[in-house]
Scaffold this motif. Structure first.
Motif, mmCIF file in Angstrom:
data_model
loop_
_atom_site.group_PDB
_atom_site.id
_atom_site.type_symbol
_atom_site.label_atom_id
_atom_site.label_comp_id
_atom_site.label_asym_id
_atom_site.label_seq_id
_atom_site.Cartn_x
_atom_site.Cartn_y
_atom_site.Cartn_z
ATOM 1 N N LYS A 190 0.904 4.070 -2.971
ATOM 2 C CA LYS A 190 0.701 5.492 -2.691
ATOM 3 C C LYS A 190 1.836 6.312 -3.303
ATOM 4 O O LYS A 190 1.594 7.339 -3.948
ATOM 5 C CB LYS A 190 0.629 5.727 -1.184
ATOM 6 C CG LYS A 190 0.356 7.156 -0.811
ATOM 7 C CD LYS A 190 0.260 7.337 0.685
ATOM 8 C CE LYS A 190 -0.022 8.794 0.982
ATOM 9 N NZ LYS A 190 0.704 9.317 2.091
ATOM 10 N N ARG B 49 0.829 -1.214 0.000
ATOM 11 C CA ARG B 49 0.000 0.000 0.000
ATOM 12 C C ARG B 49 0.862 1.263 0.000
ATOM 13 O O ARG B 49 0.533 2.236 -0.683
ATOM 14 C CB ARG B 49 -0.956 -0.009 1.188
ATOM 15 C CG ARG B 49 -2.103 -0.976 1.001
ATOM 16 C CD ARG B 49 -3.125 -0.852 2.079
ATOM 17 N NE ARG B 49 -4.350 -1.545 1.681
ATOM 18 C CZ ARG B 49 -5.358 -1.744 2.481
ATOM 19 N NH1 ARG B 49 -5.327 -1.316 3.724
ATOM 20 N NH2 ARG B 49 -6.431 -2.379 2.047
ATOM 21 N N ARG B 50 1.956 1.251 0.759
ATOM 22 C CA ARG B 50 2.871 2.405 0.742
ATOM 23 C C ARG B 50 3.453 2.604 -0.653
ATOM 24 O O ARG B 50 3.541 3.724 -1.152
ATOM 25 C CB ARG B 50 4.001 2.214 1.750
ATOM 26 C CG ARG B 50 3.668 2.642 3.157
ATOM 27 C CD ARG B 50 4.903 2.840 4.020
ATOM 28 N NE ARG B 50 5.936 1.842 3.846
ATOM 29 C CZ ARG B 50 6.113 0.778 4.614
ATOM 30 N NH1 ARG B 50 5.308 0.561 5.642
ATOM 31 N NH2 ARG B 50 7.094 -0.071 4.393
#
Length: 113
Positions: free
Chosen positions: A79, A75-76
């Protein structure tokens, strides 16, 4: 909805670590949206047994994530990749060199992940 997305991500990353039986039942609930009764009948177990198995699988998958943090890292990375795309789109419009520098810094962080 968030719960199903989280279950899907956890399964994508760690599902192969479940037994074949656990995978089959978990897929039926999470991906095929079968009811507990439908699965119980298909598997020849009680509805409560299906419920308990799903809860156990949720705990197992969450435990792997707690230890390995692969979904969190994914997810990082997603992003940061989105931020890079935004900076590059903005650079294309404005031609500001600072935006390229910021995009390079983010790309470097992704490489470190």
């Amino acid at each position: 909805m968030e719960k199903i997305v989280r279950q899907g991500l956890l399964y994508d990353f760690y599902g192969e670590l479940l037994t074949e039986h656990q995978r089959h039942v978990y897929e039926d609930v999470v991906f095929h949206d079968f009811s507990l009764s439908e699965i119980a009948q298909e598997q020849g177990i009680s509805r409560q047994g299906v419920h308990d198995l799903i809860k156990r699988c949720d705990r197992i998958l969450a435990g792997y994530e707690q230890k390995l943090k692969l979904v969190e890292k994914f997810r990082r990375t997603q992003k940061m990749a989105g931020e890079i795309q935004g900076l590059l789109d903005e650079y294309t419009k404005k031609k500001e060199p600072d935006l390229l520098t910021r995009a390079r810094v983010l790309a470097g962080k992704i490489g470190e992940e």
